[in-house]
Design an enzyme around this catalytic site. Sequence first.
Site, PDB file in Angstrom:
ATOM      1  N   LYS A   1       0.869  -1.195   0.000  1.00 14.43           N
ATOM      2  CA  LYS A   1       0.000   0.000   0.000  1.00 14.43           C
ATOM      3  C   LYS A   1       0.895   1.231   0.000  1.00 14.43           C
ATOM      4  CE  LYS A   1      -4.407   1.122   0.242  1.00 14.43           C
ATOM      5  NZ  LYS A   1      -5.596   0.337  -0.173  1.00 14.43           N
TER       6      LYS A   1
ATOM      7  N   ASP B   1      -7.117   4.301  -4.515  1.00 18.70           N
ATOM      8  CA  ASP B   1      -7.738   4.176  -3.188  1.00 18.70           C
ATOM      9  C   ASP B   1      -8.331   5.562  -2.910  1.00 18.70           C
ATOM     10  OD1 ASP B   1      -7.794   2.127  -0.777  1.00 18.70           O
ATOM     11  OD2 ASP B   1      -7.422   4.062   0.148  1.00 18.70           O
TER      12      ASP B   1
HETATM   13  P1  NDP Z   1     -12.925   7.830  -2.826  1.00 18.76           P
HETATM   14  O1  NDP Z   1     -11.862   8.799  -2.624  1.00 18.76           O
HETATM   15  O2  NDP Z   1     -13.487   7.599  -4.173  1.00 18.76           O
HETATM   16  O3  NDP Z   1     -14.158   8.138  -1.856  1.00 18.76           O
HETATM   17  C1  NDP Z   1     -13.981   8.243  -0.488  1.00 18.76           C
HETATM   18  C2  NDP Z   1     -15.300   8.605   0.168  1.00 18.76           C
HETATM   19  O4  NDP Z   1     -15.180   8.482   1.570  1.00 18.76           O
HETATM   20  C3  NDP Z   1     -15.686  10.067  -0.103  1.00 18.76           C
HETATM   21  O5  NDP Z   1     -17.079  10.180  -0.071  1.00 18.76           O
HETATM   22  C4  NDP Z   1     -15.060  10.779   1.087  1.00 18.76           C
HETATM   23  O6  NDP Z   1     -15.652  12.014   1.423  1.00 18.76           O
HETATM   24  C5  NDP Z   1     -15.287   9.772   2.188  1.00 18.76           C
HETATM   25  N1  NDP Z   1     -14.241   9.887   3.198  1.00 18.76           N
HETATM   26  C6  NDP Z   1     -12.907   9.737   3.028  1.00 18.76           C
HETATM   27  N2  NDP Z   1     -12.260   9.952   4.168  1.00 18.76           N
HETATM   28  C7  NDP Z   1     -13.203  10.262   5.085  1.00 18.76           C
HETATM   29  C8  NDP Z   1     -13.156  10.596   6.454  1.00 18.76           C
HETATM   30  N3  NDP Z   1     -11.981  10.657   7.107  1.00 18.76           N
HETATM   31  N4  NDP Z   1     -14.325  10.837   7.079  1.00 18.76           N
HETATM   32  C9  NDP Z   1     -15.498  10.785   6.423  1.00 18.76           C
HETATM   33  N5  NDP Z   1     -15.618  10.475   5.116  1.00 18.76           N
HETATM   34  C10 NDP Z   1     -14.466  10.229   4.467  1.00 18.76           C
HETATM   35  O7  NDP Z   1     -12.348   6.433  -2.211  1.00 18.76           O
HETATM   36  P2  NDP Z   1     -12.837   4.947  -2.467  1.00 18.76           P
HETATM   37  O8  NDP Z   1     -14.300   4.905  -2.673  1.00 18.76           O
HETATM   38  O9  NDP Z   1     -11.941   4.349  -3.470  1.00 18.76           O
HETATM   39  O10 NDP Z   1     -12.454   4.275  -1.073  1.00 18.76           O
HETATM   40  C11 NDP Z   1     -13.376   4.191   0.007  1.00 18.76           C
HETATM   41  C12 NDP Z   1     -12.933   3.076   0.951  1.00 18.76           C
HETATM   42  O11 NDP Z   1     -12.898   1.832   0.237  1.00 18.76           O
HETATM   43  C13 NDP Z   1     -11.538   3.238   1.554  1.00 18.76           C
HETATM   44  O12 NDP Z   1     -11.529   2.677   2.844  1.00 18.76           O
HETATM   45  C14 NDP Z   1     -10.668   2.375   0.636  1.00 18.76           C
HETATM   46  O13 NDP Z   1      -9.501   1.929   1.276  1.00 18.76           O
HETATM   47  C15 NDP Z   1     -11.617   1.221   0.381  1.00 18.76           C
HETATM   48  N6  NDP Z   1     -11.341   0.417  -0.803  1.00 18.76           N
HETATM   49  C16 NDP Z   1     -11.255   0.972  -2.055  1.00 18.76           C
HETATM   50  C17 NDP Z   1     -11.035   0.169  -3.145  1.00 18.76           C
HETATM   51  C18 NDP Z   1     -11.042   0.713  -4.531  1.00 18.76           C
HETATM   52  O14 NDP Z   1     -10.972  -0.094  -5.462  1.00 18.76           O
HETATM   53  N7  NDP Z   1     -11.138   2.012  -4.748  1.00 18.76           N
HETATM   54  C19 NDP Z   1     -10.803  -1.272  -3.001  1.00 18.76           C
HETATM   55  C20 NDP Z   1     -10.994  -1.766  -1.666  1.00 18.76           C
HETATM   56  C21 NDP Z   1     -11.231  -0.930  -0.620  1.00 18.76           C
HETATM   57  P3  NDP Z   1     -14.949  13.394   0.989  1.00 18.76           P
HETATM   58  O15 NDP Z   1     -15.165  13.501  -0.484  1.00 18.76           O
HETATM   59  O16 NDP Z   1     -15.625  14.442   1.774  1.00 18.76           O
HETATM   60  O17 NDP Z   1     -13.493  13.259   1.344  1.00 18.76           O
HETATM   61  O1  2IT Z   2      -7.859  -1.601  -0.690  1.00 14.77           O
HETATM   62  C1  2IT Z   2      -7.826  -2.104  -1.829  1.00 14.77           C
HETATM   63  O2  2IT Z   2      -7.985  -3.316  -2.010  1.00 14.77           O
HETATM   64  C2  2IT Z   2      -7.630  -1.205  -2.967  1.00 14.77           C
HETATM   65  N1  2IT Z   2      -7.569   0.004  -2.777  1.00 14.77           N
HETATM   66  C3  2IT Z   2      -7.479  -1.754  -4.342  1.00 14.77           C
HETATM   67  C4  2IT Z   2      -6.090  -2.276  -4.555  1.00 14.77           C
HETATM   68  C5  2IT Z   2      -5.772  -2.707  -5.965  1.00 14.77           C
HETATM   69  O3  2IT Z   2      -4.586  -3.011  -6.167  1.00 14.77           O
HETATM   70  O4  2IT Z   2      -6.633  -2.755  -6.839  1.00 14.77           O
END
Ligand code: NDP
Ligand code: 2IT
Length: 450
Positions: free
Chosen positions: A130, A170
């Site tokens: 990561k 992420d």
């Molecule tokens: P994005 O940046 O697309 O979206 C993040 C969302 O979460 C936004 O709505 C943001 O609000 C909110 N957010 C972020 N930080 C905070 C905080 N500290 N408090 C409140 N709200 C918060 O990220 P993703 O959708 O990609 O990721 C979301 C989660 O999913 C994370 O935990 C990530 O690790 C996990 N994840 C993502 C994957 C992926 O493929 N993208 C894969 C597996 C897990 P705001 O816009 O106001 O910051």
């Molecule tokens: O937390 C996760 O699994 C991710 N942000 C996606 C990682 C990836 O390599 O696609």
Amino acid sequence: MPETQIYDLDKFMDGLKRRNPNETEFHQAVYEVAANVFPYIDDKPIYHEMEIMRRIAEPDRIVVFRVCWEDDNGRIRVNRGYRVQNNNSIGPYKGGIRFHPSVTLSVLKFLAFEQTFKNSLTGLPMGGGKGGSDFNPKGKSDNEVMRFCQSFMTELHRHVGDDIDVPAGDIGVGAREIGFMFGQYKRLTNRFSGVLTGKGMEFGGSPIRTEATGYGAVYFMENMLKHRGDSLDGKSCLISGSGNVATYAVEKITQLGGKAVTMSDSSGFIHDPAGIDSDKLAYIVDLKTNRRGRIEQYASEFGVDFYEGQRPWGVPGDVAFPCATQNEISTEDATTLIKNGCQGVSEGANMPTEQDGIHAFLGAKLLFAPSKAANAGGVAVSGLEMSQNSARITWKEEELQQLLRDIMSDIHNSCVEYGSDSDGYVDYVKGANISGFIKVADAMLAYGVV
Ligand code: NDP
Ligand code: 2IT
């Protein structure tokens, strides 16, 4: 004679905390796994003798670097960049990059540790890593983000590669940032390779990578409900977040007959009792991806309530999908969800539930899918993007849709195999931790002491 070792969870955790002071998120993630793995290996002393857990919880290496860039006013800005390469026993390091002011070494170490088990669960050959930075993309122009990404990759490119370490998106890193970073990697190395996943379709991206995490988290919930003879049809669903994962969770919930009634961002949440249908979701995607606006605007657009500074867990609902960030479901929130009749939680975000909240869910025998199982669909399709890049082809969307469904269902079955209690309740936390551990641990045993 060497001193006889005592293999005790508390001692193991004391040592980990001593070696990694103040890294509370990292301690939390390791404890969650070790609490299941220690009882499992109690009668398998080789894993203890070879110090497998101790070694998995000590990253192979960590790179920390300065990232300087110039903002639109000509001011020099300095951020810190990281890549945590946790474990490559079963494949190249693989895991996302997070750009958020809350990024610390502890956060990235917890994520890289979790990723090691998650990637193992997918059945694909990927190790765990990561990276990220405390850079805040909010309020920055496209050019500022580009200059930051280029500077970040100028250092990172020495440490990654299609057979070495393959980052992805992420929080704060989506298609725009991946494009900028891939462009810089290509320029610096003169190589067009699958060094990042989540790429645009024009330059080696995979169909459904964007949707995969959210879809996968909903498939996992569907699998859990089916195992209990139930389905998502007609269920009212609470979602947090409004980014990549939340958006496609909502899309899949609607397709499967559920009703998504909440979404959020870091300013608060909206409650739409009529349901966030596909037209309203299209508004969110445009708001968040193109206009980079706030969820509050949804409330005025569609005449629903916005709850400033709050999270959606007080709204009564059948199932919940935390899809924003770590520790966003406190123990109190978990108790409220249970009290309001919530039947299941599928963690789209990484480690969104506090430790005691998880205990509350398991104690109340909820269907509880921990993040390393529930959100593995994203990295799974990343793994399939790597395969397509190596073969220099693009598979059909239908094939990938089916593969994603199959992988989520296989992960569900592994959890049932290793997590079923004598009364038939499936402890998916235990199932995911043990099942994810075995493959990595056995590969490490094969390598000897390295
Ligand atoms: P994005 O940046 O697309 O979206 C993040 C969302 O979460 C936004 O709505 C943001 O609000 C909110 N957010 C972020 N930080 C905070 C905080 N500290 N408090 C409140 N709200 C918060 O990220 P993703 O959708 O990609 O990721 C979301 C989660 O999913 C994370 O935990 C990530 O690790 C996990 N994840 C993502 C994957 C992926 O493929 N993208 C894969 C597996 C897990 P705001 O816009 O106001 O910051
Ligand atoms: O937390 C996760 O699994 C991710 N942000 C996606 C990682 C990836 O390599 O696609």
